[in-house]
Design an enzyme around this catalytic site. Structure first.
Site, PDB file in Angstrom:
ATOM      1  N   GLU A  73      36.383  38.741  46.368  1.00 28.66           N
ATOM      2  CA  GLU A  73      34.947  38.882  46.666  1.00 28.66           C
ATOM      3  C   GLU A  73      33.438  37.940  45.577  1.00 28.66           C
ATOM      4  OE1 GLU A  73      33.089  43.320  44.896  1.00 28.66           O
ATOM      5  OE2 GLU A  73      33.993  41.846  43.458  1.00 28.66           O
ATOM      6  N   ASP A  74      33.913  37.905  44.566  1.00 34.38           N
ATOM      7  CA  ASP A  74      32.695  36.746  44.299  1.00 34.38           C
ATOM      8  C   ASP A  74      32.188  36.085  45.704  1.00 34.38           C
ATOM      9  OD1 ASP A  74      32.756  38.200  41.829  1.00 34.38           O
ATOM     10  OD2 ASP A  74      34.100  36.880  41.642  1.00 34.38           O
ATOM     11  N   ARG A  93      33.915  28.057  39.697  1.00 27.54           N
ATOM     12  CA  ARG A  93      34.331  28.693  40.674  1.00 27.54           C
ATOM     13  C   ARG A  93      33.840  28.371  42.338  1.00 27.54           C
ATOM     14  NH1 ARG A  93      35.570  35.143  40.148  1.00 27.54           N
ATOM     15  NH2 ARG A  93      36.188  34.101  42.195  1.00 27.54           N
ATOM     16  N   ARG A 142      26.099  35.335  35.621  1.00 28.31           N
ATOM     17  CA  ARG A 142      26.464  35.015  36.491  1.00 28.31           C
ATOM     18  C   ARG A 142      26.048  35.181  38.279  1.00 28.31           C
ATOM     19  NH1 ARG A 142      32.711  33.746  36.804  1.00 28.31           N
ATOM     20  NH2 ARG A 142      33.345  33.996  35.435  1.00 28.31           N
ATOM     21  N   HIS A 170      30.536  41.481  35.459  1.00 30.51           N
ATOM     22  CA  HIS A 170      29.699  41.716  36.675  1.00 30.51           C
ATOM     23  C   HIS A 170      28.847  43.506  37.399  1.00 30.51           C
ATOM     24  CE1 HIS A 170      32.194  38.844  38.891  1.00 30.51           C
ATOM     25  NE2 HIS A 170      31.268  38.696  38.414  1.00 30.51           N
ATOM     26  N   VAL A 267      42.260  39.410  32.917  1.00 32.73           N
ATOM     27  CA  VAL A 267      40.710  37.694  33.365  1.00 32.73           C
ATOM     28  C   VAL A 267      39.457  38.365  33.931  1.00 32.73           C
ATOM     29  CG1 VAL A 267      42.515  35.908  32.769  1.00 32.73           C
ATOM     30  CG2 VAL A 267      42.136  36.959  35.204  1.00 32.73           C
ATOM     31  N   CYS A 273      37.254  43.123  43.051  1.00 38.84           N
ATOM     32  CA  CYS A 273      37.704  41.471  43.515  1.00 38.84           C
ATOM     33  C   CYS A 273      38.512  41.895  44.036  1.00 38.84           C
ATOM     34  CB  CYS A 273      37.800  41.375  41.912  1.00 38.84           C
ATOM     35  SG  CYS A 273      36.787  42.043  40.710  1.00 38.84           S
TER      36      CYS A 273
HETATM   37  N1  GLY Z   1      38.219  35.651  35.856  1.00 36.32           N
HETATM   38  C1  GLY Z   1      37.051  36.192  36.646  1.00 36.32           C
HETATM   39  C2  GLY Z   1      36.013  34.882  36.641  1.00 36.32           C
HETATM   40  O1  GLY Z   1      35.766  35.008  35.632  1.00 36.32           O
HETATM   41  O2  GLY Z   1      35.128  34.705  37.383  1.00 36.32           O
END
Ligand code: GLY
Length: 280
Positions: A73-74, A93, A142, A170, A267, A273
């Site tokens: 999803e991110d 990421r 983020r 988020h 996590v 997600c």
């Molecule tokens: N573990 C998910 C994130 O921190 O992006």
């Protein structure tokens, strides 16, 4: 509004074996991730999307160098036939976008790449709550304000509403859309309550708000209208969340599916997600 949630496809990604040891986590003290249970829960998630709700599931392979890659999803925001490939807010990421970019391109979506629009913009899709009328964006550790501007340029047909995120990872760590025009909000702590008040205050369109006293994770769910079932919600198990249970049960004409995501929650993962929903 409904048309935006009539999905026929979900993109998911296999869980990397490196996740239990190497995934980002906000709380270093959270209990260790049980690998076998993680796979069981993720398989069940995919099974619900594919076999219960009837979506076509595109499953990307894991990449061991990218421990958080299951959280697709991110890395992209898809609305209708347009997709914005994000620049995720955590460096570890950012490599996840390559496979997603290729996948969305192969599926024929109209692609915009965030870093080509603004090299300063950072966005995790978990901070995007699309309501069908408006794009709410968590400005968090983020996601920054430059990302809000890129979203506004990419999807000019919708107002973009920034919401400051002061606790949790988020925006969708404590709220979700549960029907077009209806937002489920946790109000478990004073900080979460304050963020919820901001959503109500700053929203540019009218919504009904269902507020629950339970943990934020109880409010994280997927809302999907499929050809097979019509409207469905995939939500976390609700035994521990009686208030949320009442809220979900109050929604009429919606099929409810309980799906345990408790291993990935260690996590900071939640149900939204683990997929990108789209219509192709
Ligand atoms: N573990 C998910 C994130 O921190 O992006």
């Amino acid at each position: 509004m409904d048309e935006y949630f009539k999905y026929n496809t979900a993109i998911v990604r296999k869980v990397a074996k490196s996740l239990p040891e190497e995934a980002q986590r906000q709380s270093p003290e959270s209990s260790p991730v049980d690998w076998e249970n993680t796979i069981k829960q993720h398989d069940n998630y995919v099974n619900i999307l594919r076999n219960e709700i009837g979506l076509k599931v595109v499953e990307l392979p894991a990449d061991e160098e990218l421990p958080d890659c299951v959280f697709v999803e991110d890395v992209a925001v898809v609305i209708g036939n347009k997709a914005l490939v994000t620049t995720p807010g955590h460096k570890s990421r950012q490599g996840e976008t390559d496979a997603m970019r290729k996948c969305l391109h192969d599926l024929g979506l109209n692609l915009t790449i965030m870093k080509d629009m603004d090299s300063e913009a950072l966005l995790d899709g978990g901070d995007v709550l699309f309501t069908g009328q408006e794009i709410m964006v968590g400005v968090s550790s983020r996601t920054n304000r430059s990302a809000c501007a890129v979203l506004a340029q990419t999807f000019p047909e919708f107002p973009v509403t920034p919401i400051e995120i002061k606790s949790g990872l988020h925006l969708k760590s404590f709220c979700s859309l549960v029907s077009p025009g209806v937002i489920l909000l946790s109000k478990k702590t004073a900080e979460i309550q304050k963020m919820g008040e901001n959503i109500k205050l700053l929203a540019k369109k009218k919504y009904q708000f269902l507020e629950v006293d339970d943990e934020g994770v109880s409010a994280n769910c997927l809302y999907i209208i499929s050809e097979k079932l019509g409207p469905s919600i995939v939500h976390p198990p609700l035994e521990k969340y009686p208030d949320s249970k009442k809220a979900y049960k109050s929604l009429s004409g919606v099929r409810l599916f309980s799906c345990d995501c408790s291993e990935l929650a260690k996590v900071d993962g939640a149900l939204t997600c683990c997929s990108i929903l789209l219509t192709i």
